[in-house]
Design a protein around this motif. Structure first.
Motif, mmCIF file in Angstrom:
data_model
loop_
_atom_site.group_PDB
_atom_site.id
_atom_site.type_symbol
_atom_site.label_atom_id
_atom_site.label_comp_id
_atom_site.label_asym_id
_atom_site.label_seq_id
_atom_site.Cartn_x
_atom_site.Cartn_y
_atom_site.Cartn_z
ATOM 1 N N VAL A 1 57.568 15.913 -3.907
ATOM 2 C CA VAL A 1 56.344 16.104 -4.167
ATOM 3 C C VAL A 1 56.258 15.436 -5.687
ATOM 4 N N THR A 2 55.079 14.505 -5.929
ATOM 5 C CA THR A 2 55.000 13.918 -7.111
ATOM 6 C C THR A 2 53.898 14.540 -7.974
ATOM 7 N N LEU A 3 54.208 14.704 -9.205
ATOM 8 C CA LEU A 3 53.230 15.477 -10.143
ATOM 9 C C LEU A 3 52.956 14.274 -11.213
ATOM 10 N N THR A 4 51.649 14.156 -11.323
ATOM 11 C CA THR A 4 51.108 12.884 -12.318
ATOM 12 C C THR A 4 50.109 13.760 -13.274
ATOM 13 N N CYS A 5 50.415 13.381 -14.578
ATOM 14 C CA CYS A 5 49.568 13.821 -15.592
ATOM 15 C C CYS A 5 49.108 12.726 -16.482
ATOM 16 N N SER A 6 47.839 12.749 -16.666
ATOM 17 C CA SER A 6 47.394 11.381 -17.642
ATOM 18 C C SER A 6 46.505 11.896 -18.600
ATOM 19 N N THR B 1 48.675 23.121 -8.897
ATOM 20 C CA THR B 1 49.153 23.886 -8.186
ATOM 21 C C THR B 1 50.079 23.311 -6.826
ATOM 22 N N VAL B 2 51.097 23.568 -7.011
ATOM 23 C CA VAL B 2 52.091 23.019 -5.892
ATOM 24 C C VAL B 2 52.243 24.066 -4.716
ATOM 25 N N THR B 3 51.825 23.692 -3.523
ATOM 26 C CA THR B 3 51.799 24.557 -2.340
ATOM 27 C C THR B 3 52.835 24.073 -1.443
ATOM 28 N N VAL B 4 53.930 24.859 -1.125
ATOM 29 C CA VAL B 4 54.909 24.587 -0.378
ATOM 30 C C VAL B 4 54.767 24.988 1.108
ATOM 31 N N LEU B 5 54.582 24.264 1.957
ATOM 32 C CA LEU B 5 54.475 24.600 3.441
ATOM 33 C C LEU B 5 55.859 24.903 4.149
ATOM 34 N N GLY B 6 55.958 25.965 4.564
ATOM 35 C CA GLY B 6 57.182 26.581 5.404
ATOM 36 C C GLY B 6 57.070 25.969 6.965
ATOM 37 N N THR C 1 45.329 16.472 -14.022
ATOM 38 C CA THR C 1 46.369 16.748 -13.164
ATOM 39 C C THR C 1 45.527 16.884 -11.806
ATOM 40 N N GLN C 2 46.414 16.992 -10.591
ATOM 41 C CA GLN C 2 45.906 17.332 -9.303
ATOM 42 C C GLN C 2 46.767 18.181 -8.474
ATOM 43 N N ASP C 3 46.312 19.041 -7.457
ATOM 44 C CA ASP C 3 47.271 19.964 -6.908
ATOM 45 C C ASP C 3 47.801 19.210 -5.803
ATOM 46 N N GLU C 4 49.027 19.641 -5.416
ATOM 47 C CA GLU C 4 49.831 19.006 -4.223
ATOM 48 C C GLU C 4 50.366 19.769 -3.270
ATOM 49 N N THR C 5 50.286 19.411 -1.940
ATOM 50 C CA THR C 5 50.959 20.095 -0.909
ATOM 51 C C THR C 5 52.082 19.424 -0.315
ATOM 52 N N VAL C 6 53.200 19.957 -0.079
ATOM 53 C CA VAL C 6 54.382 19.613 0.547
ATOM 54 C C VAL C 6 55.056 20.420 1.373
ATOM 55 N N ASP D 1 57.338 26.695 -4.977
ATOM 56 C CA ASP D 1 55.596 26.843 -4.832
ATOM 57 C C ASP D 1 55.211 27.487 -5.993
ATOM 58 N N GLY D 2 53.923 27.000 -6.801
ATOM 59 C CA GLY D 2 53.400 27.535 -7.701
ATOM 60 C C GLY D 2 52.620 26.965 -8.612
ATOM 61 N N GLU D 3 52.389 27.049 -9.965
ATOM 62 C CA GLU D 3 51.407 26.515 -10.900
ATOM 63 C C GLU D 3 52.592 25.672 -11.897
ATOM 64 N N TYR D 4 52.402 24.383 -12.002
ATOM 65 C CA TYR D 4 52.939 23.551 -12.948
ATOM 66 C C TYR D 4 51.872 23.302 -13.991
ATOM 67 N N THR D 5 52.448 23.108 -15.347
ATOM 68 C CA THR D 5 51.710 22.953 -16.466
ATOM 69 C C THR D 5 52.226 21.628 -17.040
ATOM 70 N N CYS D 6 51.071 20.924 -17.377
ATOM 71 C CA CYS D 6 51.136 19.633 -18.255
ATOM 72 C C CYS D 6 50.473 19.856 -19.555
ATOM 73 N N SER D 7 51.185 19.643 -20.623
ATOM 74 C CA SER D 7 50.528 20.023 -21.882
ATOM 75 C C SER D 7 50.792 18.674 -22.836
ATOM 76 N N ILE D 8 49.844 18.400 -23.710
ATOM 77 C CA ILE D 8 49.953 17.541 -24.896
ATOM 78 C C ILE D 8 49.717 18.176 -26.133
ATOM 79 N N PHE D 9 50.874 17.767 -27.049
ATOM 80 C CA PHE D 9 50.957 18.557 -28.118
ATOM 81 C C PHE D 9 49.941 17.859 -29.298
#
Length: 413
Positions: A60-65, A137-142, A49-54, A119-127
């Motif tokens: 915001v786009t969250l990509t897990c591969s 980590t998604v950083t939300v700018l005020g 994954t990669q961190d994002e700022t919005v 704002d915060g940490e998002y988790t991608c899991s593979i079972f």
């Protein structure tokens, strides 16, 4: 005593075995989760994954591969560990969250109308076995609000000081404030940052103190907000300064050539803030002429006379101060020509002289051409005719006249 020793020798191996079992269980627990902080290049099942700022209100786009998959599903979870999407199945009823792509090796989702609470940490899991996870980590700018400038309420007198305050709220992280006079940046006091109650944003304040002069009147003072959430340049607020100053005065005559017997006026022009409203006319060497009338900013002459010559003074008052200026009036004869007319006549005369010169040059060149052409004609026609006794013989003897041409005979019957 022997019984106690026997008991101790029997319980020690039991305690050791329990400790070993606990350690083994802890090792297995640690092994069941591979965290994103430890990404192994040789593990094709490890999510990436990669961190994002919005900015607030954005998308915001969250990509897990993963490189490979053993038919296990990918899953996105939010900061509260609530499942957002499990493969292509929506798990949380939030219309802001939409599925973009779901394959065996990739899971992409978007969150629109982003809020500060996102704002915060998002988790991608593979079972797989063990379960592998990766964090983003998604950083939300005020987004800071448009700055507000206070301190312009009252005009400032020439030479006085003014203190301006600029305030902007809602930024996260804290914004930076910059002051400008027209297009030139000027230094204010260091920013003061205060956290806002009930939300993770900040209010930033800056002060600017200026000593103003009359040249600062109507100058644009701007406060600009600099923040990473502002995509195009900065947000700014501009307001003009109002500086009170006494008038500077000039006298403008109706014409540069006042002639005797004509109507004429002098106009007193004052430039101040506020504009002058009271004007006083005087004559330096005595009283105003009887035919001169004061009309507010104008001094009007019904019919100029040589006796009106003199130095005239105008005083303008705008309530802040006064300004004075003088003008020397010299009445000319009725037939006097203005300097501009003399200049015009000189220009016209110069143009006429140039035209005459060009025409003379053309006549000379044309005359020389005609003379040269005529001489050549006579030379060709006259060759061989100098010794002829008569005109017929001269024509017959001329070169080129009839050389090489058979004589023609005419017969009359």
């Amino acid at each position: 005593m022997k019984g106690m020793r026997a008991s101790q020798s029997m319980t020690f191996p039991a305690f050791q075995r329990a400790a070993l079992r606990g350690l083994a269980a802890l090792m297995m627990l640690l092994a069941t989760s591979v965290r994103s902080n430890f990404v192994f290049d040789d593990d094709p099942f490890q999510p990436v994954t990669q961190d994002e700022t919005v900015a607030v209100g954005g998308v915001v786009t969250l990509t897990c591969s993963v490189k490979e998959n053993d038919n296990s599903s990918l899953q996105w979870s939010n900061t509260a560990q609530q499942t957002l999407y499990f493969g292509e199945k929506r798990a949380l009823r939030d219309n802001r969250i939409q599925l973009v792509k779901s394959t065996a090796t990739e899971l992409i989702i978007t969150i629109s109308e982003v809020q500060l609470s996102d704002d915060g940490e998002y988790t991608c899991s593979i079972f797989t076995m063990p379960v592998r996870t990766a964090r983003a980590t998604v950083t939300v700018l005020g987004v800071p609000g448009k700055p507000v400038i206070t301190g312009f309420e009252d005009a400032v007198q020439d030479g006085g000081k003014v203190t301006l305050t600029c305030t902007s709220s809602g930024s996260k992280p804290p914004a930076k404030l910059h002051w400008y006079r027209d297009q030139e940046e000027i230094q204010g006091r260091p920013d003061v940052v205060e956290s806002n109650p009930d939300e993770p944003t900040y209010t930033v304040t800056s002060e600017l103190t200026l000593t103003v002069t009359r040249n600062d009147n109507n100058a644009l003072i701007a406060c600009a907000v600099d923040h990473p959430s502002i995509a195009n340049g900065d947000k700014r607020t501009e307001q003009p300064l109002s500086v009170l100053f006494s008038p500077s005065v000039s006298i403008q005559p109706e014409s540069d050539l006042p002639r005797e017997g004509e109507k004429f006026f002098l106009q007193c022009v004052g430039n101040g803030n506020p504009e002058p409203t009271a004007f006083v006319w005087r004559r330096k060497d005595g009283e105003l002429p009887p035919m001169a009338k004061v009309d507010d900013a104008f001094l009007r002459f019904e019919s100029l006379n040589k006796s009106d010559n003199g130095v005239y003074e105008c005083q303008a008052d705008n309530g802040i101060g006064t300004g004075e200026v003088t003008h020397t009036l010299l009445v000319q004869d009725p037939t006097a020509m203005s300097p501009s007319s003399g200049v015009d006549h000189a220009v016209i005369g110069g143009v006429v002289a140039v035209i005459v010169f060009i025409m003379l040059c053309l006549l000379i060149v044309l005359g020389r051409y005609l003379i040269r052409h005529k001489g050549t004609y006579l030379t060709h026609e006259a060759k061989g005719s100098d010794d002829a006794p008569d005109a017929d013989t001269a024509i017959i003897n001329a070169e080129g006249g009839h050389s090489g041409v058979d004589d023609k005979k005419e017969y009359f019957i």
